[in-house]
Design a protein around this motif. Structure first.
Motif, PDB file in Angstrom:
ATOM      1  N   ASP A  83     -17.556 -53.762  18.676  1.00  0.00           N
ATOM      2  CA  ASP A  83     -18.468 -54.803  18.172  1.00  0.00           C
ATOM      3  C   ASP A  83     -19.643 -54.967  19.136  1.00  0.00           C
ATOM      4  OD1 ASP A  83     -16.960 -55.404  16.005  1.00  0.00           O
ATOM      5  OD2 ASP A  83     -16.413 -57.432  16.622  1.00  0.00           O
ATOM      6  N   MET A  87     -23.817 -54.337  18.581  1.00  0.00           N
ATOM      7  CA  MET A  87     -24.572 -55.583  18.433  1.00  0.00           C
ATOM      8  C   MET A  87     -25.733 -55.631  19.424  1.00  0.00           C
ATOM      9  SD  MET A  87     -22.971 -59.402  18.912  1.00  0.00           S
ATOM     10  CE  MET A  87     -22.205 -59.537  17.315  1.00  0.00           C
ATOM     11  N   PRO A  88     -26.933 -56.002  18.972  1.00  0.00           N
ATOM     12  CA  PRO A  88     -28.044 -56.081  19.928  1.00  0.00           C
ATOM     13  C   PRO A  88     -27.756 -57.116  21.013  1.00  0.00           C
ATOM     14  CG  PRO A  88     -28.785 -56.465  17.660  1.00  0.00           C
ATOM     15  CD  PRO A  88     -27.298 -56.415  17.621  1.00  0.00           C
ATOM     16  N   ARG A  89     -28.173 -56.795  22.229  1.00  0.00           N
ATOM     17  CA  ARG A  89     -27.951 -57.696  23.373  1.00  0.00           C
ATOM     18  C   ARG A  89     -28.551 -59.081  23.123  1.00  0.00           C
ATOM     19  NH1 ARG A  89     -26.735 -59.692  26.642  1.00  0.00           N
ATOM     20  NH2 ARG A  89     -27.574 -59.421  28.713  1.00  0.00           N
ATOM     21  N   GLU A  90     -29.625 -59.132  22.321  1.00  0.00           N
ATOM     22  CA  GLU A  90     -30.314 -60.409  22.091  1.00  0.00           C
ATOM     23  C   GLU A  90     -29.543 -61.307  21.119  1.00  0.00           C
ATOM     24  OE1 GLU A  90     -31.754 -57.023  22.782  1.00  0.00           O
ATOM     25  OE2 GLU A  90     -32.208 -57.339  20.654  1.00  0.00           O
ATOM     26  N   ASP A  91     -28.597 -60.742  20.400  1.00  0.00           N
ATOM     27  CA  ASP A  91     -27.831 -61.555  19.443  1.00  0.00           C
ATOM     28  C   ASP A  91     -27.130 -62.680  20.193  1.00  0.00           C
ATOM     29  OD1 ASP A  91     -25.553 -62.440  17.730  1.00  0.00           O
ATOM     30  OD2 ASP A  91     -26.283 -60.847  16.412  1.00  0.00           O
ATOM     31  N   GLU A  92     -27.212 -63.886  19.631  1.00  0.00           N
ATOM     32  CA  GLU A  92     -26.640 -65.033  20.354  1.00  0.00           C
ATOM     33  C   GLU A  92     -25.118 -64.920  20.505  1.00  0.00           C
ATOM     34  OE1 GLU A  92     -27.484 -68.547  18.169  1.00  0.00           O
ATOM     35  OE2 GLU A  92     -26.275 -67.954  16.435  1.00  0.00           O
ATOM     36  N   ARG A  93     -24.491 -64.066  19.706  1.00  0.00           N
ATOM     37  CA  ARG A  93     -23.031 -63.929  19.809  1.00  0.00           C
ATOM     38  C   ARG A  93     -22.585 -62.923  20.869  1.00  0.00           C
ATOM     39  NH1 ARG A  93     -21.331 -62.140  14.139  1.00  0.00           N
ATOM     40  NH2 ARG A  93     -23.277 -61.044  14.406  1.00  0.00           N
ATOM     41  N   TRP A  94     -23.550 -62.120  21.376  1.00  0.00           N
ATOM     42  CA  TRP A  94     -23.170 -61.038  22.291  1.00  0.00           C
ATOM     43  C   TRP A  94     -22.420 -61.564  23.519  1.00  0.00           C
ATOM     44  CZ3 TRP A  94     -23.459 -58.779  27.075  1.00  0.00           C
ATOM     45  CH2 TRP A  94     -23.185 -57.405  27.139  1.00  0.00           C
TER      46      TRP A  94
END
Ligand SMILES: [Fe+2]
Ligand SMILES: [Fe+2]
Length: 120
Positions: A83, A87-94
């Motif tokens: 996952d 997922m992009p590092r900027e995603d708040e869920r990362w």
């Protein structure tokens, strides 16, 4: 010179992984780079356990259940690792996912050290 047992080697690898996760506590650390090192560590480590250790421990009654449980934990650890890769590092869920991965891995390696070492 005393020979390292497989458990000593695995524990050293556990310590290295713990240390890498500890470094993620610093806001200034390069979390993407740390995750990529954690991912490499985990991949090699889990592959070794699944090929060399778990098949043996699974066949012994005292370690059977905990080994099967640990093996399942590997499955979910790999899902979270993948996952994070996707997922992009900027995603708040990362960052939240990385914390969940840390909790899963720390629980897993504590269990392994407690339950598998003295029962084989
Ligand atoms: Fe493991
Ligand atoms: Fe392990």
């Amino acid at each position: 010179m005393p020979t390292n047992t497989i458990f000593d080697i695995l524990e050293k690898e556990h310590d290295k992984t713990r240390e890498l996760f500890k470094q993620t506590e610093s806001k200034r650390a390069d979390h993407g780079n740390l995750f990529s090192r954690i991912r490499t560590e985990l991949t090699i480590h889990m592959d070794g356990e699944e090929r060399l250790l778990y098949p043996v421990l699974k066949e012994k009654e005292p370690t059977r259940d905990k080994t099967l449980e640990g093996w399942e934990e590997h499955t979910y650890i790999k899902i979270v690792v993948n996952d994070l890769v996707g997922m992009p590092r900027e995603d708040e869920r990362w960052q939240a996912k990385l914390t969940v991965l840390r909790e899963m891995v720390e629980h897993h390696i504590e269990d392994e050290e407690e339950n598998l070492r003295f029962r084989s």
